[in-house]
Design a protein around this motif. Structure first.
Motif, PDB file in Angstrom:
ATOM      1  N   TYR A 173       6.328 -13.761 -17.931  1.00 48.18           N
ATOM      2  CA  TYR A 173       7.598 -13.095 -18.221  1.00 48.18           C
ATOM      3  C   TYR A 173       8.016 -13.629 -19.589  1.00 48.18           C
ATOM      4  O   TYR A 173       8.591 -14.711 -19.696  1.00 48.18           O
ATOM      5  CB  TYR A 173       8.656 -13.461 -17.186  1.00 48.18           C
ATOM      6  CG  TYR A 173       8.384 -12.970 -15.781  1.00 48.18           C
ATOM      7  CD1 TYR A 173       8.602 -11.643 -15.424  1.00 48.18           C
ATOM      8  CD2 TYR A 173       7.934 -13.842 -14.796  1.00 48.18           C
ATOM      9  CE1 TYR A 173       8.374 -11.202 -14.129  1.00 48.18           C
ATOM     10  CE2 TYR A 173       7.700 -13.412 -13.491  1.00 48.18           C
ATOM     11  CZ  TYR A 173       7.924 -12.086 -13.168  1.00 48.18           C
ATOM     12  OH  TYR A 173       7.700 -11.658 -11.896  1.00 48.18           O
ATOM     13  N   GLU A 174       7.731 -12.885 -20.642  1.00 41.13           N
ATOM     14  CA  GLU A 174       7.982 -13.412 -21.988  1.00 41.13           C
ATOM     15  C   GLU A 174       9.378 -13.022 -22.464  1.00 41.13           C
ATOM     16  O   GLU A 174       9.705 -11.840 -22.537  1.00 41.13           O
ATOM     17  CB  GLU A 174       6.939 -12.894 -22.977  1.00 41.13           C
ATOM     18  CG  GLU A 174       7.079 -13.539 -24.342  1.00 41.13           C
ATOM     19  CD  GLU A 174       5.857 -13.343 -25.210  1.00 41.13           C
ATOM     20  OE1 GLU A 174       5.663 -14.144 -26.138  1.00 41.13           O
ATOM     21  OE2 GLU A 174       5.102 -12.386 -24.974  1.00 41.13           O
ATOM     22  N   LEU A 276      13.260  -9.775 -20.431  1.00 42.32           N
ATOM     23  CA  LEU A 276      11.903 -10.276 -20.265  1.00 42.32           C
ATOM     24  C   LEU A 276      10.887  -9.165 -20.491  1.00 42.32           C
ATOM     25  O   LEU A 276      11.027  -8.057 -19.975  1.00 42.32           O
ATOM     26  CB  LEU A 276      11.723 -10.856 -18.861  1.00 42.32           C
ATOM     27  CG  LEU A 276      12.686 -11.984 -18.492  1.00 42.32           C
ATOM     28  CD1 LEU A 276      12.550 -12.341 -17.015  1.00 42.32           C
ATOM     29  CD2 LEU A 276      12.444 -13.212 -19.368  1.00 42.32           C
ATOM     30  N   SER A 277       9.868  -9.478 -21.248  1.00 44.39           N
ATOM     31  CA  SER A 277       8.746  -8.568 -21.456  1.00 44.39           C
ATOM     32  C   SER A 277       7.633  -8.991 -20.508  1.00 44.39           C
ATOM     33  O   SER A 277       7.071 -10.080 -20.653  1.00 44.39           O
ATOM     34  CB  SER A 277       8.254  -8.642 -22.902  1.00 44.39           C
ATOM     35  OG  SER A 277       7.031  -7.959 -23.051  1.00 44.39           O
ATOM     36  N   PRO A 278       7.283  -8.178 -19.500  1.00 41.70           N
ATOM     37  CA  PRO A 278       6.248  -8.565 -18.537  1.00 41.70           C
ATOM     38  C   PRO A 278       4.852  -8.376 -19.127  1.00 41.70           C
ATOM     39  O   PRO A 278       4.480  -7.262 -19.512  1.00 41.70           O
ATOM     40  CB  PRO A 278       6.493  -7.615 -17.367  1.00 41.70           C
ATOM     41  CG  PRO A 278       7.141  -6.418 -17.977  1.00 41.70           C
ATOM     42  CD  PRO A 278       7.894  -6.875 -19.187  1.00 41.70           C
ATOM     43  N   VAL A 279       4.095  -9.446 -19.204  1.00 38.58           N
ATOM     44  CA  VAL A 279       2.769  -9.401 -19.820  1.00 38.58           C
ATOM     45  C   VAL A 279       1.705  -9.617 -18.748  1.00 38.58           C
ATOM     46  O   VAL A 279       1.758 -10.589 -17.997  1.00 38.58           O
ATOM     47  CB  VAL A 279       2.622 -10.481 -20.915  1.00 38.58           C
ATOM     48  CG1 VAL A 279       1.231 -10.417 -21.536  1.00 38.58           C
ATOM     49  CG2 VAL A 279       3.696 -10.306 -21.978  1.00 38.58           C
ATOM     50  N   ALA A 322       9.152  -5.766 -12.133  1.00 38.34           N
ATOM     51  CA  ALA A 322       9.245  -6.918 -11.241  1.00 38.34           C
ATOM     52  C   ALA A 322       8.285  -6.761 -10.063  1.00 38.34           C
ATOM     53  O   ALA A 322       7.620  -7.720  -9.654  1.00 38.34           O
ATOM     54  CB  ALA A 322      10.673  -7.096 -10.760  1.00 38.34           C
ATOM     55  N   LEU A 323       8.194  -5.537  -9.541  1.00 33.96           N
ATOM     56  CA  LEU A 323       7.290  -5.274  -8.416  1.00 33.96           C
ATOM     57  C   LEU A 323       5.844  -5.464  -8.826  1.00 33.96           C
ATOM     58  O   LEU A 323       5.061  -6.110  -8.103  1.00 33.96           O
ATOM     59  CB  LEU A 323       7.527  -3.852  -7.909  1.00 33.96           C
ATOM     60  CG  LEU A 323       6.697  -3.406  -6.688  1.00 33.96           C
ATOM     61  CD1 LEU A 323       7.043  -4.265  -5.480  1.00 33.96           C
ATOM     62  CD2 LEU A 323       6.930  -1.934  -6.398  1.00 33.96           C
ATOM     63  N   VAL A 324       5.469  -4.937  -9.970  1.00 35.17           N
ATOM     64  CA  VAL A 324       4.093  -5.067 -10.446  1.00 35.17           C
ATOM     65  C   VAL A 324       3.738  -6.520 -10.706  1.00 35.17           C
ATOM     66  O   VAL A 324       2.658  -6.994 -10.377  1.00 35.17           O
ATOM     67  CB  VAL A 324       3.898  -4.222 -11.719  1.00 35.17           C
ATOM     68  CG1 VAL A 324       2.580  -4.590 -12.431  1.00 35.17           C
ATOM     69  CG2 VAL A 324       3.903  -2.747 -11.387  1.00 35.17           C
ATOM     70  N   MET A 325       4.665  -7.282 -11.290  1.00 33.32           N
ATOM     71  CA  MET A 325       4.390  -8.685 -11.606  1.00 33.32           C
ATOM     72  C   MET A 325       4.281  -9.549 -10.361  1.00 33.32           C
ATOM     73  O   MET A 325       3.690 -10.632 -10.413  1.00 33.32           O
ATOM     74  CB  MET A 325       5.474  -9.231 -12.537  1.00 33.32           C
ATOM     75  CG  MET A 325       5.462  -8.610 -13.926  1.00 33.32           C
ATOM     76  SD  MET A 325       3.998  -9.036 -14.899  1.00 33.32           S
ATOM     77  CE  MET A 325       4.450 -10.690 -15.438  1.00 33.32           C
ATOM     78  N   ARG A 326       4.838  -9.102  -9.250  1.00 31.84           N
ATOM     79  CA  ARG A 326       4.702  -9.867  -8.009  1.00 31.84           C
ATOM     80  C   ARG A 326       3.446  -9.494  -7.237  1.00 31.84           C
ATOM     81  O   ARG A 326       3.109 -10.149  -6.249  1.00 31.84           O
ATOM     82  CB  ARG A 326       5.928  -9.641  -7.109  1.00 31.84           C
ATOM     83  CG  ARG A 326       7.198 -10.287  -7.596  1.00 31.84           C
ATOM     84  CD  ARG A 326       8.240 -10.359  -6.491  1.00 31.84           C
ATOM     85  NE  ARG A 326       8.590  -9.041  -5.985  1.00 31.84           N
ATOM     86  CZ  ARG A 326       9.591  -8.313  -6.436  1.00 31.84           C
ATOM     87  NH1 ARG A 326      10.342  -8.778  -7.426  1.00 31.84           N
ATOM     88  NH2 ARG A 326       9.869  -7.118  -5.919  1.00 31.84           N
TER      89      ARG A 326
END
Length: 327
Positions: A173-174, A276-279, A322-326
């Protein structure tokens, strides 16, 4: 009996058959144990045979599993020989025999470069070549065409049809930032509250078909805050061109905290809230290469050591991301 079997299912079977342990086999294949078990169950359904006897204490091959073992080995060896003949990656090859892995790090100076550097240390016999595609939407097309092997970016921002053909591993989470002319009134601040950008036009790649996922993230962030996405403009390539365009237009640029320093401008983190930029690390489904395994291991190590997957309290991120990052 199915008309064909996916090589991935046979590789899953072979790993478990050789280790007789699902957890160790999953680590060896760099997949989640749940995914490995799912592939084994699918293979058993397609073959109409039980391949393993599982208890709480051990895993053993059934007679059908013993019968499948030599066939699986021959099939995978034949596939590896075919792929090697055409310079493509199949199963993890012997040290030094794989083709180079083409890795898009987007731009110099970003976290993707650190992941690549560590991956090279973890797999010194593999050749990992850096590429600079500047945008995951553009890179995804190259990944699916086989002209690129791995990239980094906002996976949730891709079209669902693209996501279905790709794999991803969350990396960070950048925190996001803004690049300002060095004499801009907000440049004197150590951090820029989002509300302070109200009334500004902020460049976020609008009009660039290779960075649609970034522009979409900016629109969601700016919505309801009185901040406009700046209209399309030619992409400034190189530090000197960036300096010239910044001096001419004085348009703030949406970035991330790792964005490299540029002449004539300052980088300030955004706060209240921290966007936050999700990487994610992204690669083509079915790609098996020692370099991909090394990239995944490097990303996991850096994420754990530096807390990259710990979300700041009150940090802003779209619900889909958020869903994808989890996952």
């Amino acid at each position: 009996m199915p008309a064909h079997l996916e090589p991935r299912l046979l590789r899953a079977f072979l790993a478990v058959a050789e280790d007789l342990h699902f957890t160790r086999a999953a680590v060896r294949l760099y997949v989640a144990q749940q995914a490995l078990s799912r592939d084994i169950r699918r293979l058993e359904r397609e073959l109409g045979a039980e391949l393993f006897v599982r208890t709480t204490r051990q895993v053993a091959l059934t007679p059908d599993g013993e019968r499948l073992l030599p066939y699986a080995r021959r099939a995978l060896e034949a596939q590896d020989d075919l792929l090697a003949a055409f310079g493509r990656a199949g199963a993890p090859a012997r040290a030094g025999t794989e083709r180079p892995l083409l890795v898009d790090v987007n731009s110099p100076g970003l976290l993707s470069g650190r992941v690549l550097a560590l991956a090279r240390e973890l797999a010194p016999d593999s050749e990992l070549m850096a590429r600079f595609e500047s945008g995951l939407t553009g890179a995804a097309t190259e990944l699916l065409a086989g002209r690129l092997d791995a990239s980094f970016g906002r996976f949730a921002g891709l079209d669902p049809a693209l996501r279905d053909r790709l794999e991803q591993q969350p990396v960070r989470y950048e925190p996001m930032a803004v690049v300002l002319p060095e004499d801009h009134p907000l440049a004197a601040l150590d951090a820029v509250p989002l509300d302070a950008l109200a009334g500004e036009r902020v460049y976020a790649g609008a009009g660039n078909p290779r960075t649609l996922e970034w522009t979409d993230l900016a629109r969601q962030l700016f919505d309801g805050r009185g901040i406009e996405v700046a209209p399309p403009a030619p992409l400034a390539v190189g530090a000197e061109e960036f300096r010239r365009i910044m001096a001419k237009t004085r348009t703030p640029v949406l970035a991330v905290v790792d964005f490299p320093a540029m002449p004539g401008s300052v980088l300030r983190p955004l706060v209240d809230p921290v966007p936050l930029s999700p990487v994610s690390l992204v690669w083509r489904k079915g790609l098996m290469h020692q370099g991909v395994a090394a990239l995944r291991a490097a990303a996991a190590r850096l994420s754990a050591e530096e807390g990259w997957l710990e979300r700041p309290v009150g940090g802003w991120i779209p619900a889909m991301d958020a869903l994808v990052m989890r996952s």
